[in-house]
Enzyme design. Structure first.
Site, PDB file in Angstrom:
ATOM      1  CE1 TYR A 149      61.429  28.329   4.388  1.00 33.11           C
ATOM      2  CE2 TYR A 149      60.959  28.437   6.732  1.00 33.11           C
ATOM      3  CZ  TYR A 149      60.779  27.830   5.502  1.00 33.11           C
ATOM      4  OH  TYR A 149      59.946  26.740   5.383  1.00 33.11           O
ATOM      5  CG  ASP A 150      61.722  32.932  10.228  1.00 32.61           C
ATOM      6  OD1 ASP A 150      62.027  31.926   9.566  1.00 32.61           O
ATOM      7  OD2 ASP A 150      62.004  33.065  11.436  1.00 32.61           O
ATOM      8  N   GLY A 152      60.121  36.237   4.492  1.00 33.91           N
ATOM      9  CA  GLY A 152      59.653  35.945   3.131  1.00 33.91           C
ATOM     10  C   GLY A 152      58.314  35.229   3.180  1.00 33.91           C
ATOM     11  CG  ASN A 178      59.980  21.009  12.723  1.00 34.42           C
ATOM     12  OD1 ASN A 178      59.363  21.974  13.153  1.00 34.42           O
ATOM     13  ND2 ASN A 178      61.300  20.980  12.640  1.00 34.42           N
ATOM     14  NE  ARG A 215      62.378  23.124  15.903  1.00 30.22           N
ATOM     15  CZ  ARG A 215      63.009  23.929  16.762  1.00 30.22           C
ATOM     16  NH1 ARG A 215      62.682  23.921  18.048  1.00 30.22           N
ATOM     17  NH2 ARG A 215      63.973  24.739  16.343  1.00 30.22           N
TER      18      ARG A 215
END
Ligand code: NAD
Ligand code: UDP
Ligand code: UDP
Length: 317
Positions: A149-150, A152, A178, A215
Site C-alpha cells: 500500500y505505502d 504503491g 485517517n 491517530r
C-alpha cells in the site's frame, strides 16, 4: 461539439466509502458523474441511492486495465484503504496503485482532464517527524506487510509528478489522514468501524498494543469539501497537500469515547500490535489552510454520533 456544458467527472473507486460521498457531492453540484469500480472493497449498496439519477453512471471496471472515456476531471480513489483489504491481495494492491495511476494519467493526458490523486499519510510510514508536514520524505519499510500500500501510493505520487513535468498534466495530490463516517465497511478492520460495531454488539473492544499509539480522525464531509476545493484550485497548486483533522487522540481514548457514546457492556481488551503499525500520526494542515482556506469543521463527538447512527441501522438490519 458538446451539447451539454455539465462538467463530466470520473470517480475511480466511486463505490467505496469516500468515493460514494464524493459522487453524491458532485451530483449536488450539477456534474455528470461516471463512477468506476471493480467492487474489490466497495459495494453497490453505497451507491444504490444514486442509480436513479440520470446524471450518474456506474461502470464495473478494474483500473489496472486501460479505460477510454471522455471526461473533464478525474478523482483517482480506486485502491483498497484498510489494512485487512489491501493485505488480502497485496500484489493486486500495488498493481491498482501503480498501473491504475498510469492508466488514469494516460487518460488525463489524452483528454486534457485535471486529475486528483487520493494519496495517503502512509507515504510517511512510521514517521520520525511529528506532526507530519508535506516536505517530510517519510520512514517506510519496503518489504513489510504494509509496503504494498505505502510503496504503491508513493510510486503513484512519483508518476503524477513525472506526468506533470513531462506532459504538463494538471495534477492535484492529496495526502489523506485517517477519515471516518457512514459507509465505512463494517468488517474492514479499521479502528473506528471496529470499535463502534463491537460496542453495538456488546463484544470486546479490541485495542491493539497498549492503545498509546495516536491517530487523528477526520469526518468524511470535511474531507470531501477539501477534495472539491483542491480540484478547483489554480493550476499551480499541485500538492502534495495534507488533509486530515489535526486533533490527535490515543487509540485507548477513542475506545473509551466510543464505549461511552454507544453505552453497553463491552470490555476493553488488549491484542497484539500488528507489524509496522505507526506509533503516531497527526497532519500539519498549514498548507491546506493557507492555500485552500480549508480546515475540518466537524468535531470527533459529532462525527462519531452520525457514524454510530449509521452502524446502528446496519447492525439492526
Ligand atoms: P474503500 O476501500 O472503501 O474504497 C476504495 C474503492 O476502490 C472500493 O470501492 C474498491 O472496490 C475500489 N477499487 C479497488 N481496487 C480497484 C481497481 N483495481 N479498480 C477499480 N476499483 C477498485 O476505501 P476508501 O476509504 O473509500 O479510500 C478511497 C481512497 O482514499 C483510496 O485510494 C485510499 O487509499 C485513500 N485513502 C483513504 C483513507 C481513509 O481514511 N479512508 C486514508 C488515506 C487514503
Ligand atoms: N490509457 C487509458 N486511457 C486513455 C489513454 C491511455 O487507459 O484514454 C492508458 C494506456 O493504456 C497506457 C497508459 O494509459 O498504457 C499510459 O498512457 P500514455 O499515453 O502515457 O502512455 P503510452 O500509451 O504512450 O504507453
Ligand atoms: N486498531 C486497534 N483496534 C482495532 C483496529 C485498529 O487498536 O480493532 C489500531 C491499529 O493498530 C492502529 C490504529 O488503531 O494503531 C488505526 O488503525 P486503522 O486500521 O484504522 O488505520 P491505520 O493503521 O491505517 O492508521
Amino acid at each position: 461539439m458538446r451539447i451539454s456544458n455539465r462538467k463530466r467527472v470520473l470517480v475511480t473507486g466511486g463505490a467505496g466509502f469516500l468515493g460514494s460521498h464524493l459522487c453524491e457531492r458532485l451530483l449536488t453540484e450539477g456534474c455528470d458523474v461516471l463512477c468506476v469500480d471493480n467492487f474489490y472493497s466497495g459495494t453497490k449498496d453505497n451507491i444504490a441511492h444514486l442509480l436513479g439519477n440520470p446524471h450518474f453512471e456506474m461502470l464495473r471496471h478494474d483500473v489496472t486495465f486501460p479505460l477510454y472515456v471522455e471526461v473533464d476531471e478525474i478523482y483517482n480513489l480506486a485502491c483498497p484503504a484498510s489494512p485487512v483489504h489491501y493485505q488480502r491481495d497485496p500484489v493486486q494492491t500495488t498493481k491498482t496503485s501503480v498501473h491504475g495511476a498510469i492508466n488514469m494519467l494516460g487518460l488525463a493526458k489524452r483528454t486534457g482532464a485535471k486529475i486528483l490523486q487520493a494519496s495517503t499519510s502512509e507515504v510517511y510510514g512510521d514517521p520520525q517527524v511529528h506532526p507530519q508536514t508535506e516536505d517530510y520524505w517519510g520512514h517506510v519499510n519496503t518489504t513489510g506487510i504494509r509496503s504494498c500500500y505505502d510503496e504503491g501510493k508513493r510510486c503513484a505520487e512519483t508518476l503524477f509528478f513525472d506526468y506533470h513535468r513531462q506532459h504538463a498534466l494538471q495534477i492535484k495530490v492529496v495526502r489523506i489522514f485517517n477519515t471516518y463516517g457512514p459507509r465505512m465497511h463494517p468488517n474492514d478492520g479499521r479502528v473506528v468501524s471496529n470499535f463502534i460495531v463491537q460496542a453495538l454488539r456488546g463484544e470486546d473492544i479490541t485495542i491493539y498494543g497498549d492503545g498509546a499509539q495516536t491517530r487523528s480522525f477526520c469526518y468524511v464531509d470535511d474531507l470531501i469539501e477539501g477534495f472539491v476545493r483542491m480540484m478547483a484550485s489554480p493550476a499551480e497548486v499541485t500538492g502534495p497537500i495534507n488533509m486530515g483533522n489535526p486533533v490527535e487522540f490515543t487509540i485507548r481514548e477513542l475506545a473509551e469515547k466510543v464505549l461511552r457514546m454507544v453505552g453497553g457492556t463491552s470490555q476493553l481488551v488488549l491484542k497484539p500490535l500488528p507489524q509496522d503499525d505507526p506509533r503516531q500520526r497527526q497532519p500539519d494542515i498549514t498548507l491546506a489552510r493557507t492555500t485552500l482556506d480549508w480546515a475540518p469543521q466537524v468535531q470527533l463527538e459529532a462525527g462519531l454520533s452520525r457514524t454510530i447512527d449509521y452502524f446502528r441501522r446496519l447492525v439492526q438490519a
